[in-house]
Design a protein around this motif. Structure first.
Motif, PDB file in Angstrom:
ATOM      1  N   PRO A  87      80.703   1.122 -53.607  1.00 36.29           N
ATOM      2  CA  PRO A  87      80.287   1.693 -54.897  1.00 36.29           C
ATOM      3  C   PRO A  87      81.465   2.231 -55.710  1.00 36.29           C
ATOM      4  N   ARG A  88      82.405   2.901 -55.063  1.00 38.76           N
ATOM      5  CA  ARG A  88      83.562   3.438 -55.785  1.00 38.76           C
ATOM      6  C   ARG A  88      84.428   2.318 -56.340  1.00 38.76           C
ATOM      7  N   GLU A  89      84.617   1.257 -55.555  1.00 37.11           N
ATOM      8  CA  GLU A  89      85.404   0.122 -56.041  1.00 37.11           C
ATOM      9  C   GLU A  89      84.745  -0.523 -57.249  1.00 37.11           C
ATOM     10  N   ARG A  90      83.430  -0.578 -57.260  1.00 31.85           N
ATOM     11  CA  ARG A  90      82.720  -1.139 -58.414  1.00 31.85           C
ATOM     12  C   ARG A  90      82.913  -0.251 -59.642  1.00 31.85           C
ATOM     13  N   GLU A  91      82.930   1.064 -59.426  1.00 29.40           N
ATOM     14  CA  GLU A  91      83.185   1.969 -60.552  1.00 29.40           C
ATOM     15  C   GLU A  91      84.570   1.718 -61.134  1.00 29.40           C
ATOM     16  N   VAL A  92      85.559   1.661 -60.253  1.00 27.09           N
ATOM     17  CA  VAL A  92      86.941   1.433 -60.701  1.00 27.09           C
ATOM     18  C   VAL A  92      87.046   0.085 -61.401  1.00 27.09           C
ATOM     19  N   LEU A  93      86.419  -0.937 -60.834  1.00 24.53           N
ATOM     20  CA  LEU A  93      86.452  -2.268 -61.445  1.00 24.53           C
ATOM     21  C   LEU A  93      85.834  -2.242 -62.834  1.00 24.53           C
ATOM     22  N   ILE A 128      88.348  -0.861 -65.162  1.00 28.70           N
ATOM     23  CA  ILE A 128      89.417  -1.837 -65.393  1.00 28.70           C
ATOM     24  C   ILE A 128      88.972  -2.870 -66.419  1.00 28.70           C
ATOM     25  N   ARG A 129      87.739  -3.352 -66.258  1.00 26.70           N
ATOM     26  CA  ARG A 129      87.221  -4.355 -67.191  1.00 26.70           C
ATOM     27  C   ARG A 129      87.026  -3.767 -68.588  1.00 26.70           C
ATOM     28  N   ALA A 130      86.869  -2.425 -68.658  1.00 26.86           N
ATOM     29  CA  ALA A 130      86.745  -1.765 -69.964  1.00 26.86           C
ATOM     30  C   ALA A 130      88.106  -1.473 -70.584  1.00 26.86           C
ATOM     31  N   GLY A 131      89.182  -1.788 -69.843  1.00 23.02           N
ATOM     32  CA  GLY A 131      90.525  -1.638 -70.394  1.00 23.02           C
ATOM     33  C   GLY A 131      91.210  -0.316 -70.100  1.00 23.02           C
ATOM     34  N   LEU A 132      90.632   0.507 -69.208  1.00 21.41           N
ATOM     35  CA  LEU A 132      91.235   1.799 -68.912  1.00 21.41           C
ATOM     36  C   LEU A 132      92.396   1.642 -67.927  1.00 21.41           C
ATOM     37  N   MET A 133      93.414   2.495 -68.073  1.00 26.66           N
ATOM     38  CA  MET A 133      94.542   2.517 -67.156  1.00 26.66           C
ATOM     39  C   MET A 133      94.233   3.449 -65.991  1.00 26.66           C
ATOM     40  N   ASN A 134      95.065   3.376 -64.953  1.00 26.74           N
ATOM     41  CA  ASN A 134      94.809   4.162 -63.739  1.00 26.74           C
ATOM     42  C   ASN A 134      94.679   5.659 -64.023  1.00 26.74           C
ATOM     43  N   LYS A 135      95.539   6.178 -64.868  1.00 25.92           N
ATOM     44  CA  LYS A 135      95.504   7.610 -65.179  1.00 25.92           C
ATOM     45  C   LYS A 135      94.176   7.989 -65.833  1.00 25.92           C
ATOM     46  N   GLU A 136      93.685   7.124 -66.712  1.00 24.16           N
ATOM     47  CA  GLU A 136      92.413   7.386 -67.393  1.00 24.16           C
ATOM     48  C   GLU A 136      91.241   7.287 -66.411  1.00 24.16           C
ATOM     49  N   ILE A 137      91.315   6.301 -65.504  1.00 22.92           N
ATOM     50  CA  ILE A 137      90.257   6.145 -64.501  1.00 22.92           C
ATOM     51  C   ILE A 137      90.234   7.367 -63.586  1.00 22.92           C
ATOM     52  N   ALA A 138      91.417   7.834 -63.204  1.00 24.97           N
ATOM     53  CA  ALA A 138      91.503   9.009 -62.336  1.00 24.97           C
ATOM     54  C   ALA A 138      90.833  10.214 -62.983  1.00 24.97           C
ATOM     55  N   ALA A 139      91.054  10.396 -64.291  1.00 22.94           N
ATOM     56  CA  ALA A 139      90.457  11.526 -65.006  1.00 22.94           C
ATOM     57  C   ALA A 139      88.935  11.379 -65.078  1.00 22.94           C
ATOM     58  N   ARG A 140      88.454  10.160 -65.304  1.00 20.61           N
ATOM     59  CA  ARG A 140      87.013   9.926 -65.402  1.00 20.61           C
ATOM     60  C   ARG A 140      86.294  10.190 -64.073  1.00 20.61           C
ATOM     61  N   LEU A 156      90.826  -3.764 -54.436  1.00 23.77           N
ATOM     62  CA  LEU A 156      90.114  -4.737 -55.255  1.00 23.77           C
ATOM     63  C   LEU A 156      90.886  -6.048 -55.345  1.00 23.77           C
ATOM     64  N   CYS A 157      92.185  -5.950 -55.568  1.00 25.93           N
ATOM     65  CA  CYS A 157      93.011  -7.157 -55.681  1.00 25.93           C
ATOM     66  C   CYS A 157      93.005  -7.935 -54.372  1.00 25.93           C
ATOM     67  N   THR A 158      93.036  -7.199 -53.258  1.00 27.46           N
ATOM     68  CA  THR A 158      93.006  -7.859 -51.954  1.00 27.46           C
ATOM     69  C   THR A 158      91.685  -8.588 -51.740  1.00 27.46           C
ATOM     70  N   LYS A 159      90.584  -7.886 -51.999  1.00 24.21           N
ATOM     71  CA  LYS A 159      89.269  -8.482 -51.757  1.00 24.21           C
ATOM     72  C   LYS A 159      88.970  -9.643 -52.699  1.00 24.21           C
ATOM     73  N   LEU A 160      89.466  -9.540 -53.942  1.00 26.65           N
ATOM     74  CA  LEU A 160      89.213 -10.590 -54.923  1.00 26.65           C
ATOM     75  C   LEU A 160      90.298 -11.664 -54.920  1.00 26.65           C
ATOM     76  N   LYS A 161      91.311 -11.455 -54.042  1.00 22.94           N
ATOM     77  CA  LYS A 161      92.444 -12.388 -53.935  1.00 22.94           C
ATOM     78  C   LYS A 161      93.126 -12.569 -55.296  1.00 22.94           C
ATOM     79  N   ALA A 162      93.355 -11.426 -55.944  1.00 24.03           N
ATOM     80  CA  ALA A 162      93.976 -11.425 -57.272  1.00 24.03           C
ATOM     81  C   ALA A 162      95.416 -10.925 -57.181  1.00 24.03           C
ATOM     82  N   ARG A 163      96.272 -11.425 -58.059  1.00 21.07           N
ATOM     83  CA  ARG A 163      97.671 -11.004 -58.061  1.00 21.07           C
ATOM     84  C   ARG A 163      97.852  -9.638 -58.711  1.00 21.07           C
ATOM     85  N   ASN A 164      96.957  -9.291 -59.626  1.00 21.96           N
ATOM     86  CA  ASN A 164      97.090  -8.027 -60.337  1.00 21.96           C
ATOM     87  C   ASN A 164      95.718  -7.599 -60.859  1.00 21.96           C
ATOM     88  N   ARG A 165      95.676  -6.424 -61.506  1.00 24.84           N
ATOM     89  CA  ARG A 165      94.406  -5.875 -61.981  1.00 24.84           C
ATOM     90  C   ARG A 165      93.763  -6.747 -63.057  1.00 24.84           C
TER      91      ARG A 165
END
Length: 204
Positions: A146-152, A155-167, A182-191
């Motif tokens: 659930p937390r990873e889905r929140e963070v994702l 990310i899809r809304a365009g927020l940076m890590n600092k903004e996500i941390a505050a939210r 998330l990158c590991t599970k989705l086999k992605a190179r970056n966010r």
């Protein structure tokens, strides 16, 4: 989460036990109990009750693979048991996860990241190191916490890590760990690629 976290560190290497225990105790957040074998860890649980979290060396002499993991998972109730090992084969980690382990923290993890990983696991996350392949391609649907889905979603809304941390009222280091997972599970190179893959798969 309790103000003082009762942690059991099971490792047969005394130097590792002493150094890791000293680091965690220095934070004034952890009440650390140590065990030098699987049987010793079982005794500690039987004498003191379930611990908030257990760090378990996967390569102790009396460990019987994932059977030892399953034994501690059963004894520790709903509280997490986490592999804590110098090296662990991906298939061994996957088997341990299937038997109830809540993640794998390599002993090479930096001290600050270790405490952050523990807190993330206590918040319900499955923690794996960057680059760890949890499953082979086509092995099944991607499983996000659930937390990873929140963070994702952020990310899809365009927020940076600092903004996500505050939210989410998290530290930026913890958010970075979620992004890495998330990158590991989705086999992605970056966010950015993670967000694109998630959209394609209809995740988040």
């Amino acid at each position: 989460m309790p103000s003082e976290i009762r942690l059991l560190l099971a490792d047969d290497h005394r130097l590792v036990r002493d150094l890791v225990a000293a680091h965690l105790r220095a934070s004034a957040t952890f009440a650390v109990t140590t065990a030098e074998s699987l049987s010793d860890a079982v005794t500690q649980i039987e004498q003191h009750g379930a611990f908030d979290i257990i760090l378990l060396d996967f390569s102790m002499p009396d460990m019987t693979g994932s059977e030892g993991v399953a034994r501690l998972v059963g004894l520790n109730g709903d509280h997490p048991v986490v592999l804590f090992s110098g090296q662990a084969r991906p298939e061994a980690v996957r088997e341990a996860l299937a038997r109830g382990a809540r993640g794998y923290i390599p002993k090479s993890t930096p001290a600050l990241d270790l405490t952050e990983a523990i807190h993330a696991i206590l918040q319900g996350e499955i923690w794996l190191p960057a680059g760890f392949e949890q499953g082979a391609p086509g092995a099944g649907p991607v499983q996000l916490s659930p937390r990873e889905r929140e963070v994702l979603g952020f990310i899809r809304a365009g927020l940076m890590n600092k903004e996500i941390a505050a939210r989410l009222n998290l530290s930026e280091v913890t958010v970075k760990m979620h992004v890495r997972s998330l990158c590991t599970k989705l086999k992605a190179r970056n966010r950015t690629q993670a967000a694109m893959i998630a959209e394609t798969l209809g995740i988040g």
